[in-house]
Scaffold this motif. Structure first.
Motif, short mmCIF file in Angstrom:
data_model
loop_
_atom_site.label_atom_id
_atom_site.label_comp_id
_atom_site.label_asym_id
_atom_site.label_seq_id
_atom_site.Cartn_x
_atom_site.Cartn_y
_atom_site.Cartn_z
N ARG A 83 -50.64 -9.06 -4.00
CA ARG A 83 -50.45 -9.95 -2.95
C ARG A 83 -51.63 -10.09 -1.91
N ASP A 84 -51.86 -11.17 -1.47
CA ASP A 84 -52.87 -11.38 -0.39
C ASP A 84 -52.11 -12.57 0.60
N GLU A 85 -52.08 -12.33 1.87
CA GLU A 85 -51.17 -13.27 2.46
C GLU A 85 -51.88 -14.49 2.98
N LYS A 86 -53.21 -14.20 3.15
CA LYS A 86 -54.17 -15.24 3.56
C LYS A 86 -54.38 -16.27 2.22
N VAL A 87 -54.26 -15.81 0.94
CA VAL A 87 -54.45 -16.73 0.06
C VAL A 87 -53.09 -17.42 -0.20
N PHE A 88 -51.86 -16.83 -0.40
CA PHE A 88 -50.63 -17.51 -0.31
C PHE A 88 -50.73 -18.70 0.79
N ALA A 89 -50.95 -18.35 2.05
CA ALA A 89 -51.02 -19.39 2.96
C ALA A 89 -51.73 -20.36 2.54
N SER A 90 -52.94 -20.16 2.07
CA SER A 90 -53.93 -21.25 1.78
C SER A 90 -53.40 -22.18 0.65
#
Length: 461
Positions: A324-331
């Protein structure tokens, strides 16, 4: 879904929506012997077990798995079963010749149908839909790459039945992405539910007499011997099918690096939303940017969308928190809404990630060392749903000593160079990933092909 261990159910959308009992199979119980020991119960290992057991039912085949069948990339990927191979035709021709490179390409195309054939024959409802792949061109630079790709295909005598160029109107008949100028299209891809495929395949090989030991962690592979935390397995042939987890084996730290790809999935979308988007035949889709993105329409009308961009972790570390990487998910969500503005506000139901395996020269390989009895397959660079099947059939022929068209393909016996030691490996891989992100940003501003991408692409395969 019937489920016992919520840890496995939470791994991805696919794990959460497959009808399977996640109770782990029995681990290895002390030392054992086999004719063939396979390390890894992902698609590579299970396809090899399937074809070997079908060819010779007398073989004693044991599959050893650290977690559970389909735990890794085989159960978490984007659900593309495509003819994509990570190395180019030019690269393959350099290993052999032009005819051999084209034979590899034909084998990959045929593999898409072979996966669907076996799934149907074994009663595996993998929700297969062979709609092909559309790759959008959404800028002048991307349109130039699209036209160049088709022109290059023609130099290899690959016609419209293999890859064709679509103008704006033709592209939008399939997929109505924003700012679309045109696209390329290939029929050689099927969207599917990967966890249904890998779990069904595990059940199928057991019906053929193959033994799968789960929760059995392999520490090392040696000539004719596999060492695990539950005992030692002696076998005439040992097949390494560990892909992104290869670096966890003793002596294999620099063989393959695990790089993370992350994915999001929407809730099922209403018919009128799909009318705005397209994908009526469940075509898979991407665009001609540098940093890879990929998507599909699922059988239950979700939109699954993933991409690279997560960092490589020092020392080839693989940990649950890296999924999980919230910045990547948001991107990813931002990119998805940019592609399809109708999805603004759409709810994401699942977000997950996993490690894929990348060899130093970005070329997948399969082989068998007859002196040690150790075989291998992997290095798919994210194109493994189909390539694993070709690997499984090739390993069957190699193990049984057959000289076939498959064993003569140029990827057979290929040995990739080792990755650099740390911290050079960490610096180089993350610099390359960052460069691809900057290249896409550069093209959005200048609307011209990126100079950054041209400089670093040779280093990234």
């Amino acid at each position: 879904m019937v489920g016992v261990d919520p840890h496995y159910e939470r791994l991805s959308l696919w794990h959460d929506t497959v009808e399977t009992d996640w109770t782990p199979r029995a681990p290895l119980d002390g030392d054992a012997e086999a004719d063939v020991a396979i390390v890894g119960a992902g698609l590579t290992g299970l396809w090899a077990a399937h074809y070997l057991a079908a060819a010779d039912p007398e073989l004693r085949i044991v599959v050893l798995e650290a977690e559970t069948a389909g735990f890794g990339a085989s159960g978490r990927n984007g659900g593309w079963c495509s003819a994509l191979f990570p190395a180019s035709l030019d690269t393959l021709a350099g290993y052999a010749d032009r005819a051999a490179a084209l034979a590899q390409h034909r084998a990959m195309r045929e593999t898409v149908d072979e996966v669907a054939r076996v799934a149907a024959a074994e009663g595996i409802d993998a929700q297969v839909a062979k709609g092909g792949t559309i790759t959008l061109a959404r800028s002048r630079a991307q349109w130039a790459r699209a036209r160049a790709e088709v022109a290059e295909a023609r130099t290899w005598d690959r016609g419209d039945d293999d890859l064709r160029l679509l103008d704006q109107e033709e592209a939008q008949e399939i997929l109505r992405g924003s700012r679309t100028r045109g696209a390329t299209y290939t029929p050689d891809c099927a969207a599917l539910h990967p966890a249904r495929l890998v779990r069904g395949l595990a059940d199928a090989v057991e019906r053929r007499g193959v033994t799968i030991h789960e929760r059995t962690r392999v520490s090392s592979i040696e000539p004719r011997r596999v060492r695990t935390d539950q005992g030692v397995v002696a076998a005439r042939t040992i097949l390494r099918a560990t892909e992104g987890y290869t670096s966890s084996l003793r002596g294999e730290r620099r063989t393959m690096v695990p790089v993370y790809s992350l994915i999001i999935a929407t809730q099922p979308l209403a018919p009128e939303v799909w009318d705005e988007i397209g994908l009526a035949r469940r075509e898979t889709f991407t665009d001609h940017r540098h940093l890879i993105v990929y998507g599909q329409r699922t059988a239950d009308d979700r939109l699954v969308f993933g991409g690279r961009g997560a960092p490589y972790h020092l020392g080839s570390r693989i940990r649950p928190e890296h999924d999980r990487d919230e910045k990547v998910f948001a991107s990813l969500y931002s990119t998805l809404v940019d592609l399809f503005p109708v999805l603004a506000g759409a709810r994401v139901s699942h977000a997950w990630g996993g490690a894929l395996g990348i060899p130093r020269d970005w070329c997948a390989s399969v082989g068998l060392n007859r002196s040690t009895g150790i075989g291998w397959a992997g290095g798919y660079v994210g194109d493994g749903v189909s390539t694993t099947n070709l690997a499984g059939r090739t390993l069957r022929d190699l193990v049984l000593g057959r000289d076939t068209e498959l064993t003569r393909l140029p990827w057979v016996g290929h040995l990739s160079p080792l990755w650099e030691p740390e911290p050079l490996r960490w610096l180089g891989i993350n610099a390359g990933l960052r460069a691809m992100t900057l290249a896409d940003a550069e093209e959005r501003v200048t609307r011209l092909p990126s100079l950054v991408a041209r400089a670093v692409s040779p280093l990234l395969g």
